[in-house]
Design an enzyme around this catalytic site. Structure first.
Site, short mmCIF file in Angstrom:
data_model
loop_
_atom_site.label_atom_id
_atom_site.label_comp_id
_atom_site.label_asym_id
_atom_site.label_seq_id
_atom_site.Cartn_x
_atom_site.Cartn_y
_atom_site.Cartn_z
CE1 TYR A 29 -2.54 -1.41 14.76
CE2 TYR A 29 -3.52 -1.52 16.95
CZ TYR A 29 -3.57 -1.81 15.60
OH TYR A 29 -4.64 -2.50 15.09
CB ALA A 56 -3.01 -3.53 4.11
CB ILE A 85 -1.01 0.04 1.18
CG1 ILE A 85 -0.33 -0.17 2.53
CG2 ILE A 85 -2.12 -0.97 0.96
CD1 ILE A 85 -1.23 0.13 3.72
N1 LIG Z 1 -6.77 -8.91 14.93
C1 LIG Z 1 -7.28 -8.04 15.78
O1 LIG Z 1 -7.61 -8.38 16.93
C2 LIG Z 1 -7.49 -6.60 15.37
C3 LIG Z 1 -7.97 -5.72 16.33
C4 LIG Z 1 -8.17 -4.38 15.97
C5 LIG Z 1 -7.94 -3.97 14.66
N2 LIG Z 1 -7.44 -4.84 13.75
C6 LIG Z 1 -7.18 -4.35 12.39
O2 LIG Z 1 -7.70 -5.26 11.45
C7 LIG Z 1 -6.87 -5.28 10.28
C8 LIG Z 1 -6.46 -6.71 9.96
O3 LIG Z 1 -5.73 -7.24 11.07
P1 LIG Z 1 -5.30 -8.76 11.17
O4 LIG Z 1 -5.42 -9.17 12.58
O5 LIG Z 1 -5.97 -9.55 10.11
O6 LIG Z 1 -3.75 -8.64 10.87
P2 LIG Z 1 -2.81 -9.45 9.84
O7 LIG Z 1 -1.41 -9.05 10.16
O8 LIG Z 1 -3.16 -10.89 9.87
O9 LIG Z 1 -3.25 -8.84 8.45
C9 LIG Z 1 -2.71 -7.67 7.92
C10 LIG Z 1 -2.41 -7.93 6.46
O10 LIG Z 1 -1.88 -6.73 5.88
C11 LIG Z 1 -0.77 -7.07 5.07
N3 LIG Z 1 0.09 -5.88 5.01
C12 LIG Z 1 0.81 -5.33 6.01
N4 LIG Z 1 1.46 -4.25 5.56
C13 LIG Z 1 1.14 -4.11 4.26
C14 LIG Z 1 1.51 -3.18 3.25
N5 LIG Z 1 2.36 -2.19 3.50
N6 LIG Z 1 0.98 -3.33 2.01
C15 LIG Z 1 0.13 -4.36 1.73
N7 LIG Z 1 -0.23 -5.27 2.65
C16 LIG Z 1 0.26 -5.14 3.89
C17 LIG Z 1 -0.12 -8.26 5.75
O11 LIG Z 1 0.70 -9.04 4.90
C18 LIG Z 1 -1.35 -9.02 6.25
O12 LIG Z 1 -1.79 -9.94 5.29
C19 LIG Z 1 -5.69 -4.36 10.58
O13 LIG Z 1 -5.96 -3.11 9.98
C20 LIG Z 1 -5.71 -4.24 12.09
O14 LIG Z 1 -5.16 -3.01 12.52
C21 LIG Z 1 -7.20 -6.15 14.07
#
Ligand SMILES: NC(=O)c1ccc[n+]([C@@H]2O[C@H](COP(=O)([O-])OP(=O)(O)OC[C@H]3O[C@@H](n4cnc5c(N)ncnc54)[C@H](O)[C@@H]3O)[C@@H](O)[C@H]2O)c1
Length: 320
Positions: free
Chosen positions: A154, A88, A69
């Site tokens: 974060y 992402a 991204i």
């Molecule tokens: N898992 C949770 O409990 C939780 C809680 C609050 C918010 N979130 C948000 O939900 C979203 C998904 O989280 P998740 O738990 O699935 O995390 P995850 O790390 O499994 O997924 C994030 C994805 O983004 C991709 N990514 C990271 N940087 C990137 C970049 N520069 N360009 C393209 N792709 C990129 C990674 O390869 C990964 O596939 C995130 O935005 C996170 O902040 C998650």
């Protein structure tokens, strides 16, 4: 579950081109699995920094693009889309404290780049935000109107992402919804639940909790999150709005540990210890008020933590 609801709750997306950033990650891949279940043009855009192509490559109708991204040119050169789910992100709180610039780049500038794609395509956008924007809220359970008070880099970089969403919505008239997730769990999740299971598999006599164990969290199942994300794209109710997505209950980590141990029939065997030191940016309590999402999105989280833990135990053939 009502079968009609299952069939109908996504029909508004029929024929739409959908673009999912971070679609190869934990939540993104569950979302893509749901979206791809009926015929849709779905692009997963992911740099695979933590996600895995195996999470999505078997899905029908999915076009996978390995892309960052932060690469604005590549992002903007992708086929025009109707709807973007922007997931992402750099998601690890301690990492954000050690590497604030990388965290900022991915979560703030990266989100701005995705908004630029949305602006170019005139696409609707759903942004994945987090409880970390509230930091250590004085009011529990916390509602959406509490305001920002992040306690980690974060949380701050996600506030910046939210603020840009707000700006693009006001100034460019883009249709944007912000979804703040509590602690999401389910298959392929990272975090405390899997950490406990892994440790107990290695040594059922000892479970070390990282931190004091007194932190408490609102755990919501990934299927419920996916349902809310899809519901938010129906009609115009959610446009320009922000929603908390949690279960609406909180559990202390020490009690989670005790529950897992009890479900594994290990109560007489396992000793719990804590490291007693927390990490930078760790918050004490996450507990969401979810009334707004319930009322406006007609969404209710259905899956309980205890039922899922039992399922995970039987999947992992533990407690035998
Ligand atoms: N898992 C949770 O409990 C939780 C809680 C609050 C918010 N979130 C948000 O939900 C979203 C998904 O989280 P998740 O738990 O699935 O995390 P995850 O790390 O499994 O997924 C994030 C994805 O983004 C991709 N990514 C990271 N940087 C990137 C970049 N520069 N360009 C393209 N792709 C990129 C990674 O390869 C990964 O596939 C995130 O935005 C996170 O902040 C998650």
């Amino acid at each position: 579950m009502n079968i009609g609801f299952v069939v109908n709750f996504m029909t508004h997306l029929d024929g739409k081109k959908i673009f999912v950033t971070g679609g190869a990650g934990f939540i993104g891949s569950h979302l893509c699995a749901k979206l791809s279940s009926s015929s849709r043009k779905l692009t997963v855009y992911d740099n695979l920094s933590s996600g895995k192509v195996e999470n999505v490559k078997h899905l029908p109708n999915v076009h996978f693009v390995k892309g960052d991204i932060l690469d604005l040119k590549k992002l903007r050169s992708q086929e025009k889309t109707d709807l973007i789910f922007h997931l992402a992100a750099q998601v690890v709180v301690p990492y954000s404290m050690e590497n604030p610039i990388i965290d900022f780049e991915t979560n703030a500038r990266g989100t701005l780049n995705v908004l630029e794609k949305a602006r170019k395509d005139d696409a609707r956008l759903v942004f994945a935000s987090t409880a970390a924007v509230y930091g250590n809220p004085a009011k529990l359970p916390t509602s959406e109107d509490y305001g920002f008070n992040p306690f980690s880099c974060y949380g701050l970089s996600k506030v910046v992402g939210e603020e840009y969403c707000d700006m693009y919505s006001k100034q460019y008239g883009l249709d944007i919804t912000i979804m703040r997730f509590a602690n999401v769990y389910g298959s392929r999740c990272h975090g405390v639940i899997n950490d406990f299971f892994d440790k107990l598999m290695r040594n059922p006599e000892q479970l070390e909790i990282i931190g004091t164990g007194l932190q408490s969290r609102d755990f919501v199942h990934v299927s419920d999150i996916v349902e809310a994300l899809i519901l938010s794209t129906k009609g115009r109710t959610a446009i320009g709005k922000t929603y908390n997505l949690g279960y609406g209950e909180t559990i202390q980590i020490i009690d989670l540990a005790k529950l897992i141990i009890k479900l594994l029939n290990l109560s007489r065997k396992t000793a719990i210890s804590t490291t007693n030191t927390s990490w930078h940016g760790d918050v004490k309590t996450i507990w969401f008020n979810i009334n707004k999402a319930k009322k406006e999105l007609n969404w209710t989280p259905k899956i309980t933590l205890e039922d899922t833990l039992k399922e995970m135990i039987s999947e992992r053939r533990l407690g035998k």
